[in-house]
Scaffold this active site. Structure first.
Site, PDB file in Angstrom:
ATOM      1  CD  GLN A 280      16.666 -18.147  24.015  1.00 38.87           C
ATOM      2  OE1 GLN A 280      17.693 -17.684  24.316  1.00 38.87           O
ATOM      3  NE2 GLN A 280      15.688 -17.019  24.155  1.00 38.87           N
TER       4      GLN A 280
ATOM      5  CD  GLU B 271      23.549 -19.301  26.244  1.00 37.35           C
ATOM      6  OE1 GLU B 271      22.984 -18.100  26.688  1.00 37.35           O
ATOM      7  OE2 GLU B 271      22.302 -19.822  25.647  1.00 37.35           O
TER       8      GLU B 271
ATOM      9  CG  HIS C  49      21.668 -20.150  21.442  1.00 35.82           C
ATOM     10  ND1 HIS C  49      20.894 -19.078  21.131  1.00 35.82           N
ATOM     11  CD2 HIS C  49      21.640 -20.366  22.668  1.00 35.82           C
ATOM     12  CE1 HIS C  49      20.586 -18.280  22.219  1.00 35.82           C
ATOM     13  NE2 HIS C  49      20.803 -19.002  23.191  1.00 35.82           N
TER      14      HIS C  49
ATOM     15  NE  ARG D  85      12.544 -14.565  20.786  1.00 31.55           N
ATOM     16  CZ  ARG D  85      13.156 -13.609  20.068  1.00 31.55           C
ATOM     17  NH1 ARG D  85      13.217 -13.641  18.968  1.00 31.55           N
ATOM     18  NH2 ARG D  85      13.804 -12.920  20.834  1.00 31.55           N
TER      19      ARG D  85
ATOM     20  CG  HIS E 183      18.676 -22.741  26.568  1.00 29.72           C
ATOM     21  ND1 HIS E 183      19.166 -22.743  25.369  1.00 29.72           N
ATOM     22  CD2 HIS E 183      18.832 -21.146  26.519  1.00 29.72           C
ATOM     23  CE1 HIS E 183      19.754 -21.860  24.711  1.00 29.72           C
ATOM     24  NE2 HIS E 183      19.367 -20.675  25.672  1.00 29.72           N
TER      25      HIS E 183
END
Length: 328
Positions: A99, A120, A101, A198, A178
């Protein structure tokens, strides 16, 4: 040591975890959901977390934030924007989807006004033999080759595999391809966003909840993003582990004086028990328990044999934390 919080805003707000069933989850966080799906995530700190003790027990962080915006969040944070961070524990017994982001600008454009991106960081608490993950794509991958692999189902051929160790910390900026693999138990701090695109889901049965987002992934994946690793050999799991525009993450031992420095702090015990102290207030934390420390608390202390991870929003000045901050 004193703290300037008002009588109805304690120095420490213990938080109740919320458990999320995931097809890739394990059994180290909580028993399975009623339908037998294992628990993959414990959401241990976010706007919907419920205070578990003290005078504000039963209230959500979002409610406390609205009633005490400046004292809770600190300067530079607008309560109307929502609580900015989300902290999770993840128990991975199978591969998570591959996936990516979006960043803030992409999220506003692709999801809607006011949306956050999702940068993150992961701190690895336990790694079973053979545990691995994907982060980034192979050097030299062109945007066209990346787009072709995403659309054609060949992304694994370009992905970089890594074998983390306990105590390692991996920073995953928005735009980094990642996936977490089996055998990992980790702490994750991220922007408060659940926008996930995804790319590949290991041929699991397609469902509305696990759809692929190929064109969105092409739009936001940056082939130059590889993730940034700080190894346990470098840090010992202590000191500054991540510093970025969205948050800072530090590892601290008991016996160290701390200070919120005008920004709220999220303290999670990760290796043994600890006790938080500020003035006459104390709060014990067992392993994996989290407390929100309002910005107005100021100086506080962590006592006990354990180790904690402390997340705060934004970059800010480097805090003085005594001998717990080895630097490269």
């Amino acid at each position: 040591m004193t703290h300037p919080t008002s009588a109805d805003l304690p120095a420490f707000l213990p938080l109740t975890p919320r458990y999320q069933a995931r097809v890739w989850g394990g059994d180290r966080l909580a028993p399975p959901a009623p339908d037998g799906t294992p628990i993959g995530e414990a959401w241990i700190a976010d706007g919907q977390s419920v205070v578990s003790g003290g005078p504000l027990a039963g209230q959500t962080v979002a409610a406390v934030m609205q009633s005490h915006p400046a004292a809770l969040l600190g300067a530079g944070q607008d309560a109307q924007d929502g609580f900015p961070l989300l902290i999770k524990l993840l128990d991975c017994r199978d591969w998570l989807s591959v996936q990516v982001h979006p960043n803030d600008a992409q999220a506003r454009e692709m999801v809607g006004p006011g949306e956050r991106g999702k940068t993150e960081a992961w701190h690895f608490l336990h790694v079973e033999p053979g545990g691995e993950l994907l982060a980034g794509v192979k050097p030299g991958t062109t945007p066209q080759a990346l787009a072709d692999a995403i659309r054609g189902g060949g992304i694994l051929n370009l992905s970089q595999r890594h074998q983390p160790h306990e105590g390692d910390t991996l920073f995953i900026p928005a735009g980094t391809l990642h996936a977490l693999g089996p055998g990992l138990l980790l702490y994750e701090v991220q922007q408060a966003s659940d926008t996930t695109y995804r790319v590949f889901d290991w041929d699991r049965p397609a469902s509305a909840g696990r759809a692929l987002h190929l064109e969105e992934s092409v739009a936001v994946t940056d082939p130059a993003r590889q993730g940034e690793l700080r190894t346990a050999a470098q840090t010992g799991g202590l000191g500054e582990l991540v510093r970025c525009e969205q948050f800072t993450l530090r590892g601290v031992r008991g016996g160290i004086e701390q200070n919120t420095a005008g920004r709220f702090a999220l303290v999670t015990a990760v290796d043994g028990p600890l006790t938080l102290r500020a003035g006459s207030e104390t709060l014990p934390l067992d392993t994996h328990q989290t407390a929100l420390i309002p910005a107005a608390t100021g100086p506080y202390r962590l006592d006990g044999p354990g180790r904690a991870l402390v997340a705060q929003v934004g970059v800010g000045p480097a805090e003085s934390s005594g001998s717990d901050s080895p630097r490269d």
